[in-house]
Design an enzyme around this catalytic site. Structure first.
Site, PDB file in Angstrom:
ATOM      1  N   CYS A   1      16.030   0.748   5.835  1.00 38.38           N
ATOM      2  CA  CYS A   1      17.357   0.184   6.105  1.00 38.38           C
ATOM      3  C   CYS A   1      17.840   0.656   7.470  1.00 38.38           C
ATOM      4  O   CYS A   1      17.938   1.858   7.709  1.00 38.38           O
ATOM      5  CB  CYS A   1      18.323   0.618   5.006  1.00 38.38           C
ATOM      6  SG  CYS A   1      20.002   0.020   5.283  1.00 38.38           S
TER       7      CYS A   1
ATOM      8  N   ASP B   1      -0.754 -15.792   1.445  1.00 36.14           N
ATOM      9  CA  ASP B   1       0.403 -15.170   2.100  1.00 36.14           C
ATOM     10  C   ASP B   1       1.635 -16.047   1.910  1.00 36.14           C
ATOM     11  O   ASP B   1       1.526 -17.242   1.675  1.00 36.14           O
ATOM     12  CB  ASP B   1       0.108 -14.968   3.593  1.00 36.14           C
ATOM     13  CG  ASP B   1       1.059 -13.960   4.230  1.00 36.14           C
ATOM     14  OD1 ASP B   1       1.559 -13.075   3.505  1.00 36.14           O
ATOM     15  OD2 ASP B   1       1.288 -14.054   5.453  1.00 36.14           O
ATOM     16  N   GLU B   2       2.816 -15.442   2.015  1.00 35.68           N
ATOM     17  CA  GLU B   2       4.087 -16.155   1.839  1.00 35.68           C
ATOM     18  C   GLU B   2       4.102 -16.902   0.504  1.00 35.68           C
ATOM     19  O   GLU B   2       4.551 -18.051   0.419  1.00 35.68           O
ATOM     20  CB  GLU B   2       4.339 -17.125   3.012  1.00 35.68           C
ATOM     21  CG  GLU B   2       4.388 -16.464   4.374  1.00 35.68           C
ATOM     22  CD  GLU B   2       5.630 -15.611   4.616  1.00 35.68           C
ATOM     23  OE1 GLU B   2       6.537 -15.572   3.738  1.00 35.68           O
ATOM     24  OE2 GLU B   2       5.700 -14.963   5.671  1.00 35.68           O
TER      25      GLU B   2
ATOM     26  N   CYS C   1      21.227   3.018   7.207  1.00 37.39           N
ATOM     27  CA  CYS C   1      21.326   4.366   6.621  1.00 37.39           C
ATOM     28  C   CYS C   1      19.987   5.086   6.534  1.00 37.39           C
ATOM     29  O   CYS C   1      19.954   6.263   6.189  1.00 37.39           O
ATOM     30  CB  CYS C   1      21.968   4.285   5.236  1.00 37.39           C
ATOM     31  SG  CYS C   1      20.879   3.512   4.017  1.00 37.39           S
TER      32      CYS C   1
ATOM     33  N   GLN D   1       5.882 -16.791  -2.004  1.00 42.70           N
ATOM     34  CA  GLN D   1       7.175 -17.221  -2.575  1.00 42.70           C
ATOM     35  C   GLN D   1       7.483 -18.682  -2.280  1.00 42.70           C
ATOM     36  O   GLN D   1       8.286 -19.294  -2.983  1.00 42.70           O
ATOM     37  CB  GLN D   1       8.324 -16.320  -2.063  1.00 42.70           C
ATOM     38  CG  GLN D   1       8.758 -16.544  -0.617  1.00 42.70           C
ATOM     39  CD  GLN D   1       7.875 -15.842   0.400  1.00 42.70           C
ATOM     40  OE1 GLN D   1       6.989 -15.081   0.045  1.00 42.70           O
ATOM     41  NE2 GLN D   1       8.126 -16.088   1.686  1.00 42.70           N
TER      42      GLN D   1
ATOM     43  N   LYS E   1       4.181  -6.418   4.167  1.00 42.98           N
ATOM     44  CA  LYS E   1       3.364  -7.109   3.161  1.00 42.98           C
ATOM     45  C   LYS E   1       2.121  -7.744   3.788  1.00 42.98           C
ATOM     46  O   LYS E   1       1.011  -7.589   3.302  1.00 42.98           O
ATOM     47  CB  LYS E   1       4.166  -8.229   2.469  1.00 42.98           C
ATOM     48  CG  LYS E   1       5.368  -7.779   1.715  1.00 42.98           C
ATOM     49  CD  LYS E   1       6.109  -8.960   1.106  1.00 42.98           C
ATOM     50  CE  LYS E   1       6.616  -9.970   2.117  1.00 42.98           C
ATOM     51  NZ  LYS E   1       7.625  -9.436   3.045  1.00 42.98           N
TER      52      LYS E   1
ATOM     53  N   CYS F   1      23.695  -0.905   1.097  1.00 42.03           N
ATOM     54  CA  CYS F   1      24.098  -1.603   2.320  1.00 42.03           C
ATOM     55  C   CYS F   1      24.033  -3.120   2.119  1.00 42.03           C
ATOM     56  O   CYS F   1      24.850  -3.861   2.674  1.00 42.03           O
ATOM     57  CB  CYS F   1      23.223  -1.172   3.497  1.00 42.03           C
ATOM     58  SG  CYS F   1      23.471   0.563   3.957  1.00 42.03           S
TER      59      CYS F   1
HETATM   60 ZN    ZN Z   1      21.233   1.323   3.712  1.00 40.45          ZN
END
Ligand code: ZN
Length: 197
Positions: free
Chosen positions: A149, A92-93, A152, A95, A26, A184
């Protein structure tokens, strides 16, 4: 790839939101857009909440250490004090700001500013984070970026907290969080996940 609309054809500014999980790039995307605007001789400023103290106080630093100077503000309303000569306002940031950021961003856009907001769309519980859902609703342009991820290889949308802390805001990096895909992430919440996949 996000391409900027033609500034000259716009009657006002607008709001762009860059959202995603941790380690999704981001801040890198925010910096990329700001550097391009700067190169085009636009006046650029970047703001971040004072509580995000993970890195240098004066810099917005992405994980690959590609940085731009920033102004830390205690409240998003303080942004108004700095932007009279500014064309492009980076935040930025996002949240970590309160809900006022939605109204502040809209006022900045009405004043003709291009507002680029980057932030986590979900907290570690997978719930919408702070002002982000409201910003996504009012933005003209939305870019959702993804991590990968590590379990996986699928696209990661969630920020999985590796520690046991339960507060919504726990500052940390790779020591505290990892990006995970939906499956996951869910499995991690059900099991102690570290040795499963
Ligand atoms: Zn995963």
């Amino acid at each position: 790839m996000f391409l900027e609309p033609n500034f000259k054809a716009q009657r006002s500014g607008w709001i762009e939101v860059i959202c995603g999980s941790m380690f999704s790039g981001k801040t890198e995307e925010l910096i990329r857009r700001l550097k391009r605007a700067k190169y085009a001789n636009q006046q650029v400023e970047i703001f971040k909440p004072k509580k995000d103290t993970r890195y240098d106080d004066e810099q917005v630093v992405s994980h690959d250490e590609n940085s731009i100077k920033s102004i830390p503000v205690a409240s998003c309303k303080e942004i108004f004090e700095f932007v009279s000569e500014i064309n492009v306002v980076g935040i930025d940031e996002a949240q970590f700001f309160d809900e006022d950021l939605i109204a502040v961003s809209q006022q900045l856009a009405l004043k003709g500013k291009r507002v680029i907001v980057a932030g986590l769309d979900m907290d570690f519980r997978g719930m919408p984070f702070g002002p982000m859902p409201g910003l996504l609703a009012v933005a003209e342009y939305i870019t959702k970026v993804h991590a990968i991820c590590p379990h996986c290889g699928n696209l990661a949308t969630h920020s999985y907290r590796l520690s046991e802390e339960q507060e919504t805001v726990v500052l940390g990096e790779k020591d505290k969080y990892e990006p995970r895909c939906r499956v996951c992430y869910e499995m991690g919440n059900i099991l102690n996940f570290s040795n499963v996949m």
